[in-house]
Motif scaffolding. Sequence first.
Motif, PDB file in Angstrom:
ATOM      1  N   ASN A 265      13.726  -0.058  -1.909  1.00  0.00           N
ATOM      2  CA  ASN A 265      13.751  -0.035  -0.450  1.00  0.00           C
ATOM      3  C   ASN A 265      12.349   0.091   0.130  1.00  0.00           C
ATOM      4  O   ASN A 265      12.029  -0.512   1.156  1.00  0.00           O
ATOM      5  N   VAL A 266      11.516   0.887  -0.528  1.00  0.00           N
ATOM      6  CA  VAL A 266      10.148   1.066  -0.060  1.00  0.00           C
ATOM      7  C   VAL A 266       9.355  -0.230  -0.237  1.00  0.00           C
ATOM      8  O   VAL A 266       8.552  -0.606   0.618  1.00  0.00           O
ATOM      9  N   ALA A 267       9.583  -0.928  -1.353  1.00  0.00           N
ATOM     10  CA  ALA A 267       8.928  -2.224  -1.555  1.00  0.00           C
ATOM     11  C   ALA A 267       9.340  -3.203  -0.466  1.00  0.00           C
ATOM     12  O   ALA A 267       8.502  -3.927   0.100  1.00  0.00           O
TER      13      ALA A 267
ATOM     14  N   LEU B  35       7.896 -10.815  -9.613  1.00  0.00           N
ATOM     15  CA  LEU B  35       6.795 -10.238 -10.381  1.00  0.00           C
ATOM     16  C   LEU B  35       7.029  -8.758 -10.649  1.00  0.00           C
ATOM     17  O   LEU B  35       6.870  -8.284 -11.787  1.00  0.00           O
ATOM     18  N   LEU B  36       7.407  -8.026  -9.614  1.00  0.00           N
ATOM     19  CA  LEU B  36       7.635  -6.595  -9.795  1.00  0.00           C
ATOM     20  C   LEU B  36       8.794  -6.346 -10.758  1.00  0.00           C
ATOM     21  O   LEU B  36       8.736  -5.453 -11.612  1.00  0.00           O
ATOM     22  N   ASN B  37       9.827  -7.151 -10.647  1.00  0.00           N
ATOM     23  CA  ASN B  37      10.976  -7.030 -11.540  1.00  0.00           C
ATOM     24  C   ASN B  37      10.570  -7.258 -12.997  1.00  0.00           C
ATOM     25  O   ASN B  37      10.973  -6.507 -13.896  1.00  0.00           O
TER      26      ASN B  37
ATOM     27  N   LEU C 124       7.429   7.021  -8.261  1.00  0.00           N
ATOM     28  CA  LEU C 124       7.194   5.623  -7.902  1.00  0.00           C
ATOM     29  C   LEU C 124       6.954   5.476  -6.405  1.00  0.00           C
ATOM     30  O   LEU C 124       6.016   4.784  -5.974  1.00  0.00           O
ATOM     31  N   VAL C 125       7.775   6.123  -5.588  1.00  0.00           N
ATOM     32  CA  VAL C 125       7.642   6.005  -4.134  1.00  0.00           C
ATOM     33  C   VAL C 125       6.327   6.620  -3.658  1.00  0.00           C
ATOM     34  O   VAL C 125       5.613   6.029  -2.841  1.00  0.00           O
ATOM     35  N   LEU C 126       5.984   7.796  -4.171  1.00  0.00           N
ATOM     36  CA  LEU C 126       4.756   8.461  -3.750  1.00  0.00           C
ATOM     37  C   LEU C 126       3.504   7.708  -4.188  1.00  0.00           C
ATOM     38  O   LEU C 126       2.429   7.908  -3.628  1.00  0.00           O
TER      39      LEU C 126
ATOM     40  N   ALA D  44       3.750  -2.238  -5.680  1.00  0.00           N
ATOM     41  CA  ALA D  44       4.470  -2.588  -4.453  1.00  0.00           C
ATOM     42  C   ALA D  44       3.501  -2.672  -3.284  1.00  0.00           C
ATOM     43  O   ALA D  44       3.555  -3.607  -2.471  1.00  0.00           O
ATOM     44  N   GLY D  45       2.602  -1.695  -3.179  1.00  0.00           N
ATOM     45  CA  GLY D  45       1.601  -1.727  -2.119  1.00  0.00           C
ATOM     46  C   GLY D  45       0.598  -2.843  -2.302  1.00  0.00           C
ATOM     47  O   GLY D  45       0.185  -3.498  -1.337  1.00  0.00           O
TER      48      GLY D  45
END
Length: 405
Positions: A119-121, A181-183, A221-223, A370-371
């Motif tokens: 969700n953050v991505a 790519l992230l997957n 991961l989110v942080l 993600a960022g």
Amino acid sequence: MSRVWISRTEALKRLDVKPQTLYAYVSRQRIAAKSDPTHPRLSLYALDDVERLSRRAPGRVARTAHGAPRHHAAASLSGGTITRGEAAIDTEVAITLHGHHYVRGRDLVTLAETENFENVAALLWRSETPNPFGPLKPRPDVNFPGGPRTRVLSMLSRRLEEDALSEIKAERDLETEAASLLNEMFDSVTNGGPRLFFHQRLARAWKVYDLKDVDLLRRALVLSADTSLDEATLAVRVAAATMGPLAIPLIAGFATLTSPKLGGRISRAESYVTQVRRHGNPLALARALLEKGHELPGFEKEPSPSETLRARNLIEAAPHMGEDLKMILRVGEDLTGQSVGMSLALALIGRHLDLPREAPMTLYGLGRSAGWLAHAIEQMQTGASPKARLRYIGIHPEAAEPVDV
């Protein structure tokens, strides 16, 4: 008039000196210092003394050689100023404000309380769908040799070859490209498996079963999803300006992160935590390192307030962490006067969860991706390039010519 007090990080930035020099200024009473009322282990420093020593007193107007005022760029929303030799990059991805890091206007620490990394991505990429990963089909060929970092770089190299472009494509589905790519990055680390949430895939591969511990991976991961501009993000933006496959900026970011200055700090902190547990006496070992003139791993550089906030949020989410690991944190803060940063927080979490070697750095790199992808997409959509000018300060070529005597 009451004095203005600033943090150690801000004082070092304004003075442009090493911590030892700042301490010398204080001991010689050239800079006034006092305890931080919000954190007694930390110190605050008098702004007027710092400005006097840095020769940047408030209100002083720089002038050109002809005596005319030299106008400087206005401070950005995040409180920084553009100084000589720096390049400015406009972004809508994130901002750090009052010690909090916001992505697309949302506080990253608040997001870490409830949101999955997917969700953050999607938020970072301004995805039109809440789950851009849903339509992706798993690849069968995701097994790569070597450690986690080697696997990720091998996977990105393969994608670079598969997605190679000889011309700039005006129409590209960057969001789907980023999601795939992230997957595949997560698959390269976990060797594939069931289509679970990303943090659950890591938990399955690293044999983390307790639900509280599995949630720590999600939070980490989110942080880690985005941070203030550093060398890795700058490398991503520059690489993205070439308009090639998104694998190029990801390789640039991930490779830069593995350097001693960035991800190397996590690896050193991880080794230090292991060393302390073997030694059995964190205070004695830390003092021995400092007496020999070594920096304490995890405390080489004082983190920004936003990084400290994220690191503390991660550690506080693990109240069941062993007392021996908490002691490593307390000893380091007491002896250095610094707050905990993400490097040590991730190392402590890695040892607490008994993760494989390199897992903390890999976890951070996966989160940062993600960022990085958000910055890469934004850079490509602007069509511009980050511009910086080289200003030669070396020997003048004519002066370097041999002279007959």
